[in-house]
Design a protein around this motif. Structure first.
Motif, short mmCIF file in Angstrom:
data_model
loop_
_atom_site.label_atom_id
_atom_site.label_comp_id
_atom_site.label_asym_id
_atom_site.label_seq_id
_atom_site.Cartn_x
_atom_site.Cartn_y
_atom_site.Cartn_z
N THR A 48 0.84 -1.20 0.00
CA THR A 48 0.00 0.00 0.00
C THR A 48 0.88 1.26 0.00
OG1 THR A 48 -0.14 -0.11 2.42
CG2 THR A 48 -1.94 -1.12 1.15
N ASN A 49 2.17 1.07 -0.15
CA ASN A 49 3.11 2.20 -0.22
C ASN A 49 3.67 2.30 -1.63
OD1 ASN A 49 4.74 4.33 0.58
ND2 ASN A 49 6.44 2.98 1.20
N LEU A 50 2.78 2.62 -2.56
CA LEU A 50 3.15 2.76 -3.97
C LEU A 50 2.88 4.21 -4.37
CD1 LEU A 50 1.49 -0.50 -5.36
CD2 LEU A 50 3.91 -0.16 -4.84
N PRO A 51 3.88 5.08 -4.29
CA PRO A 51 3.68 6.52 -4.54
C PRO A 51 2.99 6.79 -5.88
CG PRO A 51 5.89 6.10 -3.70
CD PRO A 51 5.28 4.77 -3.99
N VAL A 71 1.69 -3.47 4.60
CA VAL A 71 1.61 -2.07 5.02
C VAL A 71 2.76 -1.70 5.94
CG1 VAL A 71 -0.91 -2.20 4.83
CG2 VAL A 71 0.17 -2.52 7.06
N SER A 72 3.15 -0.41 5.86
CA SER A 72 4.19 0.12 6.76
C SER A 72 3.57 0.71 8.02
CB SER A 72 5.02 1.18 6.04
OG SER A 72 5.65 0.63 4.89
N TYR A 73 2.33 1.16 7.90
CA TYR A 73 1.58 1.72 9.03
C TYR A 73 0.10 1.53 8.74
CZ TYR A 73 1.58 5.56 5.68
OH TYR A 73 1.46 6.31 4.54
N ASP A 77 -6.40 4.79 4.64
CA ASP A 77 -5.96 4.60 3.25
C ASP A 77 -5.21 3.29 3.05
OD1 ASP A 77 -7.07 7.02 2.50
OD2 ASP A 77 -5.22 8.15 2.87
N THR A 78 -4.42 2.87 4.05
CA THR A 78 -3.59 1.68 3.86
C THR A 78 -4.31 0.38 4.22
OG1 THR A 78 -2.67 1.84 6.11
CG2 THR A 78 -1.48 2.99 4.33
N VAL A 79 -5.31 0.46 5.10
CA VAL A 79 -5.97 -0.77 5.57
C VAL A 79 -7.49 -0.73 5.41
CG1 VAL A 79 -6.39 -2.28 7.54
CG2 VAL A 79 -4.10 -1.35 7.15
N SER A 80 -8.13 0.22 6.05
CA SER A 80 -9.59 0.22 6.13
C SER A 80 -10.27 0.25 4.76
CB SER A 80 -10.08 1.40 6.98
OG SER A 80 -9.56 1.32 8.29
N GLU A 81 -9.86 1.20 3.92
CA GLU A 81 -10.49 1.32 2.60
C GLU A 81 -10.19 0.11 1.71
OE1 GLU A 81 -12.77 2.90 -0.50
OE2 GLU A 81 -12.74 3.19 1.67
N PRO A 82 -8.93 -0.37 1.62
CA PRO A 82 -8.67 -1.57 0.83
C PRO A 82 -9.45 -2.80 1.30
CG PRO A 82 -6.62 -0.42 1.26
CD PRO A 82 -7.66 0.24 2.10
N LEU A 83 -9.62 -2.96 2.62
CA LEU A 83 -10.41 -4.08 3.14
C LEU A 83 -11.88 -3.94 2.73
CD1 LEU A 83 -8.97 -4.60 6.74
CD2 LEU A 83 -8.58 -6.03 4.74
N ARG A 84 -12.36 -2.71 2.72
CA ARG A 84 -13.75 -2.47 2.30
C ARG A 84 -13.94 -2.83 0.84
NH1 ARG A 84 -16.89 0.86 -0.32
NH2 ARG A 84 -15.14 2.12 -1.04
N LEU A 85 -12.92 -2.61 0.02
CA LEU A 85 -13.01 -2.90 -1.41
C LEU A 85 -12.91 -4.39 -1.72
CD1 LEU A 85 -10.82 -0.01 -2.89
CD2 LEU A 85 -13.32 -0.22 -2.97
N GLY A 86 -12.37 -5.18 -0.79
CA GLY A 86 -12.30 -6.61 -1.04
C GLY A 86 -11.01 -7.30 -0.67
N ALA A 87 -10.00 -6.55 -0.17
CA ALA A 87 -8.79 -7.21 0.31
C ALA A 87 -9.14 -8.07 1.53
CB ALA A 87 -7.73 -6.17 0.70
N LYS A 88 -8.42 -9.19 1.71
CA LYS A 88 -8.78 -10.14 2.77
C LYS A 88 -8.13 -9.84 4.10
CE LYS A 88 -11.36 -12.70 0.07
NZ LYS A 88 -11.35 -11.83 -1.11
#
Length: 292
Positions: A48-51, A71-73, A77-88
């Motif tokens: 999730t650290n892709l500038p 994730v680095s932190y 943006d790095t966790v909550s939103e990606p999990l909502r979109l479908g990350a496991k």
């Protein structure tokens, strides 16, 4: 199993890939979301650290796969939103490769179980699709259901469990260890108990005593005395089941109803070993006249 690693820090990506290869996985490395969009992996390890890059489209496209965020932190943006979109799941850098493999194994097992459950549900729906059920049937558990047709109760119970979001534990009393199965069951599950007729009188009394502490649906094809709430579900539209003994009348009714449009009356009566006049009489008795 192919693992797609999306990470712009090349050294880190190569280190992860090398350790996963040693663990028996096939890996591919991509430094951008755009490159990874045309891949076909089983697992996606997504940094999730892709500038300057939006990971959302990749997650949305492959949400049915196993996507684990690196994730680095932790923030929205790095966790909550990606999990909502479908990350496991996610794993915080730096991490032990054993922990990553454990997560991959866990979600792989979860996907296999989900596919198996979907298969069983499709099979059950297909197996019971010919059984018609009154949509107004309402009952509370625990309950004893007396019936003249076991498959009718099967459909009612599966519909009830789905509507109430209940987990069923199936306990046929023909199993020798039925008592142990009841006592080891999850107290939050709904017990579905069948084949009461296989028990002796003393065993039936023991069963009733045990069930005082459980939530259950008990189905029986004959009268069953108990202090529990009891309802009766019968049908005149029984389907033939190889595990069930039908009366002669029920069997003839089933054959006439099932095959009267496939064979002319002369052949149908011959196959049943009766005269055409007798066939006509049975049609009249059962109300099974052909639609013209």
């Amino acid at each position: 199993m192919k693992i797609i690693i999306v990470e712009n820090e090349l050294y880190l990506a190569q280190s992860i890939a090398a350790k996963l290869n040693e663990a028996g996985f096939e890996t591919e490395i991509f430094s951008s979301v755009k490159e990874a969009m045309n891949t076909n992996g089983d697992v996606y390890l997504l940094s999730t650290n892709l500038p300057g890059q939006n990971t959302g489209p990749l997650i949305t496209k492959f949400k049915d796969k196993i996507i684990i965020l690196m994730v680095s932190y932790i923030n929205n943006d790095t966790v909550s939103e990606p999990l909502r979109l479908g990350a496991k799941d996610y794993i915080v850098k730096p991490f032990m490769i054993e922990e990553l493999v454990r997560k991959i194994d866990h979600f792989q097992e979860y996907q296999q179980l989900k596919k198996r459950i979907n298969l069983y549900e499709e099979y059950i729906d297909n197996f019971l699709k010919e059984i018609t059920v009154d949509e107004d049937i309402e009952f509370t558990t625990p309950v004893v259901i007396e019936t003249n047709y076991q498959r009718l109760v099967d459909k009612v119970v599966f519909n009830h469990a789905k509507a109430k979001n209940k987990t069923l534990t199936f306990i046929p009393l023909s199993e020798k260890k039925w008592k142990e199965k009841i006592e080891s069951s999850d107290r939050k599950s709904l017990l579905y108990i069948t084949e009461v007729h296989t028990l002796k009188k003393a065993e039936k009394e023991q069963l009733l005593e045990i069930l005082n502490d459980y939530n259950f649906i008990l189905s029986c094809t004959s009268s069953f005395e108990s202090n529990f709430n009891t309802i009766t579900l019968n049908t005149d539209s029984k389907l033939y089941d190889q595990n069930e003994i039908l009366t002669i009348d029920d069997y003839v009714k089933f054959i006439v109803n099932s095959f009267q449009y496939k064979f002319p009356d002369t052949e149908l009566s011959k196959k049943l070993g009766i005269s055409r006049k007798s066939l006509w009489e049975k049609r009249k008795k059962y109300g099974l006249f052909k639609n013209k």
